[in-house]
Design a protein around this motif. Structure first.
Motif: not given
Length: 184
Positions: A40-49, A74-85, A93-95, A101-104
């Motif tokens: 997941l090293s290449g995953v970027k997340v939208e964080y405060y813009g 921060e729990k509110q980041l979960i949807p952003e992290i899923e989107k980033g993945i 497929n993140p759960m 978030i759990i990824i199989n």
């Protein structure tokens, strides 16, 4: 040996070393079936813009050989992290369980292993091309210098020896990666 000649050889060696480092970084991104946080090293997340690397907003760990967990700070980041993945297009497929978030990581099929080995070989070939281009640039720089014919020939041979050494390193790295990919 002439200082200019030594400088050209040293800078060529640096460039070839850089090609090896780039190849190693590319090989890290080619997964071999076993779950690792580096997947997941290449995953970027939208964080405060701004787009922020996942490792700067969450802990990434592996539970076992086929499961990666992402624990956001921060729990509110979960949807952003899923989107980033999903955006990173890694085939995961993140759960979301509300806390993390759990990824199989699916077990690779033989066909997929072959594709990954082919991709690794392709990356190795790109590294070899880069090394050969470094050799060509060095030889062109050497020809521009005002040095004797013998020194030019000897230095070109030194550059060729350096090239052969780095091409061997690329082949060795590929063999190791191919074994890792094809191991069930």
């Amino acid at each position: 040996m002439n200082e200019e000649v030594q400088f050209i050889i040293d800078s060529t060696k640096e460039q070839m070393e850089s090609a090896i480092h780039h190849l190693e970084a590319e090989f890290v991104n080619i997964r071999a079936g076993k779950a690792t946080p580096s997947m997941l090293s290449g995953v970027k997340v939208e964080y405060y813009g701004s787009l922020t690397p996942l490792s700067q907003v969450a802990n990434v760990n592996t539970i076992d050989a086929h499961t990666i967990t992402v624990q956001p700070w921060e729990k509110q980041l979960i949807p952003e992290i899923e989107k980033g993945i999903l955006t990173a297009n890694l085939g995961f497929n993140p759960m979301n369980n509300g806390e993390s978030i759990i990824i199989n990581v699916p077990i690779l099929t033989e066909e997929r292993r072959r594709e990954l080995a082919k991709h690794a070989k392709s990356e190795g070939e790109h590294a070899k091309v880069s090394i050969r281009n470094d050799r060509k640039d060095a030889n062109n720089e050497l020809k521009k210098l005002d040095i004797s014919e013998d020194l030019l020939k000897n230095t070109e041979q030194d550059v060729q020896d350096l090239t052969d050494e780095y091409i061997r390193k690329v082949d060795d790295l590929y063999i190791i990666k191919e074994r890792e990919i094809m191991k069930v």
